[in-house]
Design an enzyme around this catalytic site. Sequence first.
Site, PDB file in Angstrom:
ATOM      1  CD  GLU A  35       4.284  -5.620   0.690  1.00 32.80           C
ATOM      2  OE1 GLU A  35       4.840  -6.698   1.014  1.00 32.80           O
ATOM      3  OE2 GLU A  35       4.808  -4.788  -0.066  1.00 32.80           O
ATOM      4  CD  GLU A  71       0.755  -0.596  -2.746  1.00 31.05           C
ATOM      5  OE1 GLU A  71       1.769  -0.003  -2.324  1.00 31.05           O
ATOM      6  OE2 GLU A  71       0.094  -1.402  -2.076  1.00 31.05           O
TER       7      GLU A  71
HETATM    8  C1  IPT Z   1       3.513  -0.519   0.109  1.00 31.26           C
HETATM    9  C2  IPT Z   1       2.248  -0.904   0.819  1.00 31.26           C
HETATM   10  O1  IPT Z   1       1.590  -1.932   0.136  1.00 31.26           O
HETATM   11  C3  IPT Z   1       1.317   0.247   0.988  1.00 31.26           C
HETATM   12  O2  IPT Z   1       0.317  -0.131   1.903  1.00 31.26           O
HETATM   13  C4  IPT Z   1       2.044   1.463   1.472  1.00 31.26           C
HETATM   14  O3  IPT Z   1       2.598   1.182   2.721  1.00 31.26           O
HETATM   15  C5  IPT Z   1       3.160   1.792   0.537  1.00 31.26           C
HETATM   16  O4  IPT Z   1       4.036   0.719   0.446  1.00 31.26           O
HETATM   17  C6  IPT Z   1       3.982   2.963   1.008  1.00 31.26           C
HETATM   18  O5  IPT Z   1       3.249   4.107   1.220  1.00 31.26           O
HETATM   19  S1  IPT Z   1       4.707  -1.736   0.574  1.00 31.26           S
HETATM   20  C7  IPT Z   1       6.307  -1.105   0.361  1.00 31.26           C
HETATM   21  C8  IPT Z   1       7.296  -2.105   0.833  1.00 31.26           C
HETATM   22  C9  IPT Z   1       6.585  -0.770  -1.024  1.00 31.26           C
END
Ligand code: IPT
Length: 919
Positions: free
Chosen positions: A387, A465
């Site tokens: 990010e 993710e």
């Molecule tokens: C995403 C992040 O990469 C991760 O670090 C964590 O914050 C997660 O979200 C939420 O728990 S970024 C988000 C804009 C999807």
Amino acid sequence: MELARKGPGEGSLPPRARLNSSAPRQSLNGTWEFRLDEGEWTTIPVPSHWVLEGHGKPAYTNVRYPFAIDPPHPPDENPIGDYRLTFDAAEDFRDGAVLRFDGIESAAEIRFNGQLLGTTRGSRLTHEFAVEPRATGNVLEVRVAQFSDASYLEDQDMWWLPGIFRDVDLVATPAGGLRDVFAVADFDPGSGTGTLTVRTSAQARLRIPELAVDQTVHDSVVAVGTVQPWSPETPRLYAATVSTDAEEISLRLGFRRIEVCGAVLEFNGNPIQFRGVNRHEHHPERGRVVSPEDTRAELELMKRHNVNAVRTSHYPPAPGFLDLTDELGFYVVLECDLETHGFVEVGWRDNPSDDPEWESAYLDRMRRTVHRDKNHASVVVWSLGNEAGTGTNLEAMAAWTRAFDPSRLIHYEHDWASTYVDLYSRMYASHDEVERIGEEVLSPAPFGATPAELHRRELPFIQCEYAHAMGNGPGGLEEYQDLFDRYPRLAGGFIWEWVEHALAVTGSDGKRRMYYGGDFGEDIHDGNFVTDGLVSADREVRPGLTALAHWFSPVRIEVTASTVRIRNRYDHVDLGHLTFRWRTGDAGGVLSVPRATPGRTVEVPLPPEASGPWVTVEAVADAEHVIGSGQFTRFAPTGRPAPTTLPTREAFDPVSMRLRTLGGLTLDGPLVSLWRAPTDNDRYPGWDEPGLPPYAERWTEAGIDRLRTRLVSAGEVDGALRTVHRSTPPGRDFGVDSEFRWHQVSPDALLLDVVVTPRGVWPVEWARLGLDLVLPGAPAGLDWLGLGPGPAYPDLAAGVRYGTFHAEADELYTPYVRPQESGARRGVRTATVATSAGELRVTVLGDDEIAVTVSPWSRALIASTLHHHDLVADGRTYVSLDLAQSGVGTAACGPGVLPRYRLPARPARISLLLEANPA
Ligand code: IPT
């Protein structure tokens, strides 16, 4: 202290590999002198975070910076910690030595014996400084700023935890020794042979006894002949040494090759899937100070749940982590310490990623990341960071990395054009979108596709993710896994996230409480978004991990009345190492299963003795690790008891006609109920329904959290007591009518036929359709025949199997840090709820099944309490018998409950036998 520079630290040695060397090393961990903001000197342990040692407080923010966006300036409110250590150094260190810092958050200035050695930037990156220590009385002074220019590059979703939090060592660098070694052990799947490319800082002797290698190397390519490859499934390592007269370096070589072949991710020539998790380093008392023992236990826990990959979100882990992933077998996506997410709040204006003045800082971070861990077999992908928007500095990092280490792939998610990366990566993409991405490459490129588009079509896809594991969830795992299994381009992904980052605080009352954002009085924070893991901060397994273990399992087992079909979902090995056990009631045995190769399905007969109401087949590795299972059930319908009589009216409340007593056990219910205590996922708007409020809000707006129930009629019908109730939200005219027909079976037993009919126009789906009862006495346990042993929800129902189970009172709920709906046992055919006042046994008649939730707290209390430790039980037992439930989804970050798991208003019926047994 200069803290607004946009550049890397100064004065440290060029980065190099972490070497396991014969040269002496002296740990400087221990008790140091410390003062905060030039206050009184005191002492502090190193490594630690000073905010967890009584100096100031931790603070949690996700995306937003807790300070003004005014790069590269840190805020004036900037805690400064001074550290001082006086130490003696043995003779060995006087012939050349370095001071090595593995992690200081966020910027440090280092002085040794009165001289400024330099500065550090990159909290999770190693810095080394050349020193000439004296025999006695060396004084090491480290001044640490909590915030600095570096903080703009370190906006990861986690606690801000300043201090020297990783090891500090004095490391000898003997004259004539080896400064650095870079060894790439390649495996050629075609020939089965290995090639070692080794670059050393000086001419040295390479020995690999098992491969009969003993030769001189400097910048050399050594063909080693036939080798056994390394993979997470076969973590075969070869011991090697690289030595000069002055120093010997020990290496553990894993021969392997990662490649992209026509949009398919291959490892050692086999297509692979990342069945991964995102891992932050976290300990509930010590923050990001993690011990090798805890790390090993954590990786073993992942292995037991069929995890084969880790993304080190979002910084390099403590260095020992990679020794363990090499040894235990994991694919590692090793991520640089970089995130500038807070710039999204200002439309990415002035994002450092695209500002040339920051380029050297970016490159320095990447070089430190790659150099330290470049010799690890488990590291298969370098990730530029997380990010951080888009920009030329990221491209420069990729270009340097590609030139330096072409043996691994490059990952960065946020550049969706994917021009300088080797994997197309996204986060939280919906199932539909993942399917489109899988399908996209199955047909020829559209006419007029740009070179960038053509490049992207060559790339495998991963979700770096997905399936945000916050609170009760994540739902939708099965559907993602199905897609990954269906489309060759889809190489799996990494669940967000492995561990919750709750911090434990033990109060003066001796009670240990789990804290999240805001609990330390932060004025800017992101609440409990920091507790979103598959395991709690104490590494207790959450139900999401149990379900995940099923979908990640390297075997799929389908059991029918007479056969077992087994699919090998390993990437590299056959099924030869597994034992397949069948079990029904007390009978059981071992199946003989052919050694199917990866991707193959075999079918074997089930012995005729396997004829009980449920037959379970398990694949077991290492004698006790169940890595997958399947089940066949053939339950006979449960018959209705006869004969029956009319129940006495005295057993019912005269106004509401709710049951008040049964066979001497007082109780209250059943009442139709449609609501649940909102889960974390219920409290966020799903990404698939832009513009719509979260379900928790839609439910309270509709009023299903406060249904009012009116008795419509009561009378005798066909030998039964028939009561009709109308349940309606306050101020609304839609609702549900419920008809109960009661029959007395014996003094202690009632038969209940229920028909539920929705009324009017329902504006929202229900959370569940349940019959709620309140029993006197605190919960004492639950016995049931149904799915277990753990809880399950419609879209989180894997990893449970039919059987008879018992749960103790404290196993009936999941202690999520923020209280929410939990603990439902599904597929229940009979259940006995025990309280301190007696037992209620519920039998579901016919072929139906219910979900049973037993709790010491009412839903209203759960929903209004912010911390698990604040829940106060009122000494009663709240029982829900659910005819249907909504799924849980992952709306906290990602798509909500998939349509097939939602619960629109609908009629339902069920017949139950209720039997009481007072204490
Ligand atoms: C995403 C992040 O990469 C991760 O670090 C964590 O914050 C997660 O979200 C939420 O728990 S970024 C988000 C804009 C999807």
